[in-house]
Enzyme design. Sequence first.
Site, PDB file in Angstrom:
ATOM      1  N   ASP A 108       0.234  -0.993  -0.131  1.00  0.00           N
ATOM      2  CA  ASP A 108       0.239  -0.293  -0.397  1.00  0.00           C
ATOM      3  C   ASP A 108       0.606   1.277   0.057  1.00  0.00           C
ATOM      4  O   ASP A 108       0.411   2.484  -0.012  1.00  0.00           O
ATOM      5  CB  ASP A 108      -0.897   0.036   1.089  1.00  0.00           C
ATOM      6  CG  ASP A 108      -0.099  -0.185   2.807  1.00  0.00           C
ATOM      7  OD1 ASP A 108       0.902  -0.007   2.489  1.00  0.00           O
ATOM      8  OD2 ASP A 108      -0.790  -0.252   3.768  1.00  0.00           O
ATOM      9  N   SER A 109       1.915   1.335  -0.087  1.00  0.00           N
ATOM     10  CA  SER A 109       2.793   2.409  -0.639  1.00  0.00           C
ATOM     11  C   SER A 109       3.376   2.668  -2.151  1.00  0.00           C
ATOM     12  O   SER A 109       3.584   3.563  -2.019  1.00  0.00           O
ATOM     13  CB  SER A 109       4.791   2.188  -0.220  1.00  0.00           C
ATOM     14  OG  SER A 109       5.102   0.555  -0.891  1.00  0.00           O
ATOM     15  N   ASP A 138      -1.008  -6.381  -0.683  1.00  0.00           N
ATOM     16  CA  ASP A 138      -1.440  -5.275   1.433  1.00  0.00           C
ATOM     17  C   ASP A 138      -3.234  -5.604   1.062  1.00  0.00           C
ATOM     18  O   ASP A 138      -3.917  -4.881  -0.067  1.00  0.00           O
ATOM     19  CB  ASP A 138      -0.787  -4.221   1.251  1.00  0.00           C
ATOM     20  CG  ASP A 138       0.479  -3.984   2.243  1.00  0.00           C
ATOM     21  OD1 ASP A 138       0.740  -4.860   2.809  1.00  0.00           O
ATOM     22  OD2 ASP A 138       1.456  -3.069   1.709  1.00  0.00           O
ATOM     23  N   GLU A 189       9.221  -4.707  10.545  1.00  0.00           N
ATOM     24  CA  GLU A 189       9.127  -3.296  10.659  1.00  0.00           C
ATOM     25  C   GLU A 189       9.880  -1.870  11.410  1.00  0.00           C
ATOM     26  O   GLU A 189       9.434  -1.810  12.391  1.00  0.00           O
ATOM     27  CB  GLU A 189       8.072  -2.092   9.496  1.00  0.00           C
ATOM     28  CG  GLU A 189       8.712  -1.040   8.878  1.00  0.00           C
ATOM     29  CD  GLU A 189       7.306  -0.215   7.834  1.00  0.00           C
ATOM     30  OE1 GLU A 189       6.182  -0.654   7.350  1.00  0.00           O
ATOM     31  OE2 GLU A 189       7.817   1.214   7.372  1.00  0.00           O
ATOM     32  N   LYS A 245      -1.081  -9.576   2.522  1.00  0.00           N
ATOM     33  CA  LYS A 245      -0.489  -9.040   3.884  1.00  0.00           C
ATOM     34  C   LYS A 245      -1.307  -8.427   4.632  1.00  0.00           C
ATOM     35  O   LYS A 245      -1.957  -7.496   3.823  1.00  0.00           O
ATOM     36  CB  LYS A 245       1.042  -8.373   4.072  1.00  0.00           C
ATOM     37  CG  LYS A 245       1.808  -8.067   4.865  1.00  0.00           C
ATOM     38  CD  LYS A 245       2.792  -7.620   4.519  1.00  0.00           C
ATOM     39  CE  LYS A 245       3.732  -6.266   3.828  1.00  0.00           C
ATOM     40  NZ  LYS A 245       2.622  -5.009   5.052  1.00  0.00           N
TER      41      LYS A 245
HETATM   42  O1  KIV Z   1       3.533  -0.456   1.762  1.00  0.00           O
HETATM   43  C1  KIV Z   1       5.040  -1.486   1.889  1.00  0.00           C
HETATM   44  O2  KIV Z   1       5.530  -1.648   1.127  1.00  0.00           O
HETATM   45  C2  KIV Z   1       5.441  -2.211   3.015  1.00  0.00           C
HETATM   46  C3  KIV Z   1       6.865  -2.606   2.981  1.00  0.00           C
HETATM   47  C4  KIV Z   1       6.947  -0.604   3.786  1.00  0.00           C
HETATM   48  C5  KIV Z   1       6.855  -3.189   3.539  1.00  0.00           C
HETATM   49  O3  KIV Z   1       4.483  -2.485   3.860  1.00  0.00           O
END
Ligand code: KIV
Length: 275
Positions: A55-56, A94, A193, A124
Amino acid sequence: MSTQSNSSANIKRITTHQLSAMKNRGEKIAMLTAYDYSMATLIDGAGIDIILVGDSASNVMAGHETTLPITLDQMIYHASSVVRAVKRAFVLVDIPFGYYQGNSSEALRSAIRIMKESGAHGVKVEGGEEIQESVKRIISAGVPVMGHLGLTPQSIYKFGTYSVRAKEQEEADKLTQDALLLQECGCFGVLFEKIPADLAAKITKQLSVPTIGIGAGAGTDGQVLVMHDMLGVTKDFNPRFLRRYADLESVVDQAVKNYIADVKATDFPNQAESY
Ligand code: KIV
């Protein structure tokens, strides 16, 4: 999941079983984020083990300050683009903020939408004890789940900062309990994290499932970075844990400046580039 063969090139897909076997034989797991077809093609071709459709995407693709605004539909769009590219990697997605915290039925619906509409291989979720019912429900439907503990960006307004988590004993104990609980619930892995390296290494030894770290030291079973960070696209983001493997910002800047100059000078296109 058992070993599956990708018919187009006879490439063996990475499965949860293989990830577990990698932990058992001490082979580190390499994970990166991707959000689109073209970049997923490149990193899958390079041999990455897990692609996280994180979700980044909310930050690096859409320009939001946090991960909170991204929607389930947007995550499914990114995930399906990645899945179409991937021949070998395990594609993990995510579940975004607001689509699993409410109750376990909603969590299951969200996970099923991701799996059905994108073709991803697992999901995730952020959190431990407080989301255990959701985790169990998703896993009972046959969907592999990775837990995410420590700095959980979906809770940024609760923490108030992006600083290292679990430095105090009380929080370290809670994180350890959460990691064990997620394993007990059936998670195939746990991501840490921004937590102290010693703590991540200690929990990794206690767990039989693989752990992945970002800012969690070298003692986890694998590592993850946000692709745009490690390729040097996001130049203003400089946490201690980030190692840059390229300077794409400079490469793109120079290429675009050269292109502009050529266009202005009527040097591009030349005769060989014309019909
Ligand atoms: O959303 C994401 O990219 C993440 C990573 C920082 C592990 O959860």
